[in-house]
Design a protein around this motif. Structure first.
Motif, PDB file in Angstrom:
ATOM      1  N   GLY A  27       0.822  -1.210   0.000  1.00  0.00           N
ATOM      2  CA  GLY A  27       0.000   0.000   0.000  1.00  0.00           C
ATOM      3  C   GLY A  27       0.858   1.263   0.000  1.00  0.00           C
ATOM      4  O   GLY A  27       0.551   2.235  -0.703  1.00  0.00           O
ATOM      5  N   ARG A  28       1.944   1.219   0.817  1.00  0.00           N
ATOM      6  CA  ARG A  28       2.835   2.379   0.860  1.00  0.00           C
ATOM      7  C   ARG A  28       3.489   2.594  -0.501  1.00  0.00           C
ATOM      8  O   ARG A  28       3.634   3.734  -0.957  1.00  0.00           O
ATOM      9  CB  ARG A  28       3.903   2.170   1.928  1.00  0.00           C
ATOM     10  CG  ARG A  28       4.809   3.392   2.105  1.00  0.00           C
ATOM     11  CD  ARG A  28       5.896   3.164   3.137  1.00  0.00           C
ATOM     12  NE  ARG A  28       5.339   2.946   4.476  1.00  0.00           N
ATOM     13  CZ  ARG A  28       5.367   1.792   5.141  1.00  0.00           C
ATOM     14  NH1 ARG A  28       5.912   0.722   4.555  1.00  0.00           N
ATOM     15  NH2 ARG A  28       4.847   1.673   6.335  1.00  0.00           N
ATOM     16  N   GLY A  35       2.711   6.944 -10.393  1.00  0.00           N
ATOM     17  CA  GLY A  35       1.311   6.682 -10.668  1.00  0.00           C
ATOM     18  C   GLY A  35       1.082   6.174 -12.079  1.00  0.00           C
ATOM     19  O   GLY A  35       2.007   6.099 -12.898  1.00  0.00           O
ATOM     20  N   PRO A  36      -0.168   5.866 -12.416  1.00  0.00           N
ATOM     21  CA  PRO A  36      -0.478   5.217 -13.698  1.00  0.00           C
ATOM     22  C   PRO A  36      -0.635   6.164 -14.883  1.00  0.00           C
ATOM     23  O   PRO A  36      -0.769   5.697 -16.015  1.00  0.00           O
ATOM     24  CB  PRO A  36      -1.807   4.523 -13.398  1.00  0.00           C
ATOM     25  CG  PRO A  36      -2.460   5.392 -12.363  1.00  0.00           C
ATOM     26  CD  PRO A  36      -1.336   5.919 -11.518  1.00  0.00           C
ATOM     27  N   LEU A  58     -10.670  10.550  -9.398  1.00  0.00           N
ATOM     28  CA  LEU A  58      -9.261  10.338  -9.741  1.00  0.00           C
ATOM     29  C   LEU A  58      -9.033   8.928 -10.284  1.00  0.00           C
ATOM     30  O   LEU A  58      -8.290   8.740 -11.255  1.00  0.00           O
ATOM     31  CB  LEU A  58      -8.387  10.564  -8.503  1.00  0.00           C
ATOM     32  CG  LEU A  58      -8.255  12.011  -8.015  1.00  0.00           C
ATOM     33  CD1 LEU A  58      -7.545  12.040  -6.663  1.00  0.00           C
ATOM     34  CD2 LEU A  58      -7.485  12.856  -9.032  1.00  0.00           C
ATOM     35  N   GLU A  59      -9.672   7.938  -9.668  1.00  0.00           N
ATOM     36  CA  GLU A  59      -9.530   6.563 -10.134  1.00  0.00           C
ATOM     37  C   GLU A  59     -10.154   6.408 -11.522  1.00  0.00           C
ATOM     38  O   GLU A  59      -9.586   5.744 -12.403  1.00  0.00           O
ATOM     39  CB  GLU A  59     -10.186   5.599  -9.157  1.00  0.00           C
ATOM     40  CG  GLU A  59      -9.963   4.127  -9.505  1.00  0.00           C
ATOM     41  CD  GLU A  59     -10.552   3.197  -8.465  1.00  0.00           C
ATOM     42  OE1 GLU A  59      -9.996   2.116  -8.255  1.00  0.00           O
ATOM     43  OE2 GLU A  59     -11.591   3.566  -7.857  1.00  0.00           O
ATOM     44  N   VAL A  64      -5.073   7.776 -10.212  1.00  0.00           N
ATOM     45  CA  VAL A  64      -4.627   6.910  -9.113  1.00  0.00           C
ATOM     46  C   VAL A  64      -5.092   5.493  -9.407  1.00  0.00           C
ATOM     47  O   VAL A  64      -6.107   5.282 -10.077  1.00  0.00           O
ATOM     48  CB  VAL A  64      -5.175   7.379  -7.737  1.00  0.00           C
ATOM     49  CG1 VAL A  64      -4.717   8.793  -7.429  1.00  0.00           C
ATOM     50  CG2 VAL A  64      -6.688   7.277  -7.672  1.00  0.00           C
ATOM     51  N   SER A  65      -4.356   4.525  -8.883  1.00  0.00           N
ATOM     52  CA  SER A  65      -4.678   3.123  -9.167  1.00  0.00           C
ATOM     53  C   SER A  65      -5.766   2.578  -8.252  1.00  0.00           C
ATOM     54  O   SER A  65      -6.471   1.646  -8.619  1.00  0.00           O
ATOM     55  CB  SER A  65      -3.413   2.264  -9.037  1.00  0.00           C
ATOM     56  OG  SER A  65      -2.841   2.427  -7.747  1.00  0.00           O
ATOM     57  N   ASP A  66      -5.918   3.167  -7.062  1.00  0.00           N
ATOM     58  CA  ASP A  66      -6.895   2.651  -6.102  1.00  0.00           C
ATOM     59  C   ASP A  66      -7.408   3.806  -5.242  1.00  0.00           C
ATOM     60  O   ASP A  66      -6.632   4.431  -4.504  1.00  0.00           O
ATOM     61  CB  ASP A  66      -6.248   1.581  -5.224  1.00  0.00           C
ATOM     62  CG  ASP A  66      -7.269   0.797  -4.412  1.00  0.00           C
ATOM     63  OD1 ASP A  66      -8.057   1.431  -3.674  1.00  0.00           O
ATOM     64  OD2 ASP A  66      -7.273  -0.442  -4.500  1.00  0.00           O
ATOM     65  N   ALA A  67      -8.695   4.094  -5.331  1.00  0.00           N
ATOM     66  CA  ALA A  67      -9.290   5.209  -4.587  1.00  0.00           C
ATOM     67  C   ALA A  67      -9.190   4.991  -3.083  1.00  0.00           C
ATOM     68  O   ALA A  67      -9.007   5.949  -2.321  1.00  0.00           O
ATOM     69  CB  ALA A  67     -10.756   5.382  -4.986  1.00  0.00           C
ATOM     70  N   ARG A  68      -9.299   3.742  -2.646  1.00  0.00           N
ATOM     71  CA  ARG A  68      -9.247   3.455  -1.198  1.00  0.00           C
ATOM     72  C   ARG A  68      -7.869   3.778  -0.621  1.00  0.00           C
ATOM     73  O   ARG A  68      -7.759   4.368   0.452  1.00  0.00           O
ATOM     74  CB  ARG A  68      -9.600   1.991  -0.940  1.00  0.00           C
ATOM     75  CG  ARG A  68     -11.057   1.643  -1.228  1.00  0.00           C
ATOM     76  CD  ARG A  68     -11.254   0.149  -1.247  1.00  0.00           C
ATOM     77  NE  ARG A  68     -10.449  -0.477  -2.290  1.00  0.00           N
ATOM     78  CZ  ARG A  68     -10.392  -1.799  -2.487  1.00  0.00           C
ATOM     79  NH1 ARG A  68     -11.051  -2.618  -1.686  1.00  0.00           N
ATOM     80  NH2 ARG A  68      -9.649  -2.290  -3.467  1.00  0.00           N
TER      81      ARG A  68
END
Length: 392
Positions: A27-28, A35-36, A58-59, A64-68
């Motif tokens: 996750g870190r 980013g993608p 953003l996702e 970003v790859s993962d909003a969570r």
């Protein structure tokens, strides 16, 4: 048996710890690593938008790859409630941490659309532009003169939608009357204008403004900027100038401004007029005569008549000695610098050379030869005015 159960539980606990550590490291890495995005994009943050809404957007845009993970990182960094309204440029490969910094640092929007009201010598235009994130350059969406044209639908829709940056830009050499009249047609400003500011008192430049701001306040900023410019440059002026006050220097600067649009020529043009003043010669410059006719209220739109060159007015430098009583336009900084620190030269004449610049002469005979060359070019091009100063 219990020993076996305890051993298995401990093993499971260790495995879970390792898995949790691995998940945390993953996750870190997702949050801090590249980013993608393959190319830059514009990201808009609406007023009152929640972190959940922004992260999902953003996702969806591939920023970003993962909003969570983005939300968790925002919470952990203490920036979850720091989102700023506006449109922002997110560069290719930006990490989630970088994206969060961009959306929370505040300041002017770095992406989206802007409106620039350009007030020129002949006309004023409102120009709506939008940043193309992929190329990093602005693309014109709409352009119109609000004094004579209705607002295009694209402009009206953009104003209704909001999230615009606003700017008023003054061209060098524009008159105070033109500025005042143009601001009256700026639908994004408010309030009346009591009077036209003194000629020469407004600094040509770009001014960031707020939608709904007062017109008088915008003019006051322009005047304050010009006051500061002349104060700074007057303190560093050359010795032996043939004018004794900043006001006279501004008159000279405005003449230089109207005589040439080439920055490299301004100090040389100023030297011609300074030399003429020192020798007691008339300035004989057409822009002052034109100002005496128009009072700065619009463009003459034709060549000067012989009768106008003979007519006695305070601005007819073919008739009067010395400088006219006021500036004839609002000069830019370079023209003010030229008036206060002209080139050292023996030139007394100049005339257009057919390339947009001028050719200079020390004697009337040289000048007449240059004028003859220009007249030949003029005959081919149909150009109505040679510019420069005449012999006497």
């Amino acid at each position: 048996m219990w020993r076996s159960i305890a051993s298995n539980a401990l093993t499971l606990f260790i495995v879970l710890l390792i898995a949790a550590a691995g998940l945390l490291a993953w996750g870190r890495n997702q949050y801090s690593g590249p980013g993608p995005l393959a190319q830059a994009i514009c990201v808009k943050v609406d007023k009152g938008a929640s972190l959940s809404e922004v992260s999902r957007n953003l996702e969806a845009q591939g920023a970003v790859s993962d909003a969570r993970i983005f939300r968790i990182g925002a919470d952990y960094s203490g920036k979850a409630k720091g989102l700023k309204f506006g449109s922002y440029l997110v560069p290719e490969g930006a990490s989630m941490a970088q994206v969060l910094d961009i959306l929370t640092q505040g300041g002017a929007s770095t992406c989206g659309r802007e409106v620039n009201y350009r007030i020129g010598v002949a006309k004023a235009e409102i120009i709506l532009r939008e940043l193309d994130a992929a190329s990093g350059s602005y693309v014109e969406v709409a352009k119109f003169d609000p004094a004579v044209e209705p607002a295009p639908q694209a402009y009206a829709a953009a104003v209704q939608e909001g999230d615009l940056r606003w700017q008023v830009t003054l061209a060098e050499g524009v008159t105070s009357w033109m500025v005042t009249e143009s601001l009256k047609h700026a639908d994004f400003l408010d309030g009346s204008i009591a009077s036209v500011p003194p000629e020469g008192s407004l600094a040509p430049d770009g001014y960031e403004v707020e939608q709904g701001g007062a017109r008088e306040e915008v003019l006051a900023r322009m005047q304050a900027a010009q006051t500061q410019i002349i104060a700074d440059l007057w303190a560093a002026r050359a010795e032996g100038l043939p004018y004794d006050t900043p006001e006279e220097a501004m008159v000279m600067a405005s003449i230089v401004e109207k005589e040439t649009g080439i920055a490299e020529e301004r100090k040389l043009v100023a030297s011609v007029f300074v030399n003429r003043l020192k020798q007691g010669m008339k300035l004989q410059t057409d822009p002052t005569v034109i100002y005496g006719i128009t009072k700065g209220e619009g463009v003459l739109g034709r060549g000067l008549r012989a009768s106008e060159l003979r007519r006695a007015t305070p601005y007819n430098t073919y008739v009067i000695d010395g400088l006219p009583p006021t500036p004839i336009a609002n000069p830019g900084r370079l023209s003010i610098e030229a008036a206060l620190n002209p080139e050292s030269s023996d030139f007394l004449f100049f005339v257009a050379d057919g390339t947009g610049g001028h050719v200079f002469a020390k004697t009337l005979a040289e000048h007449n030869e240059n004028v003859a060359k220009w007249r030949a070019i003029e005959a081919q091009q149909g150009t109505p005015d040679a510019g420069g100063v005449q012999g006497n």
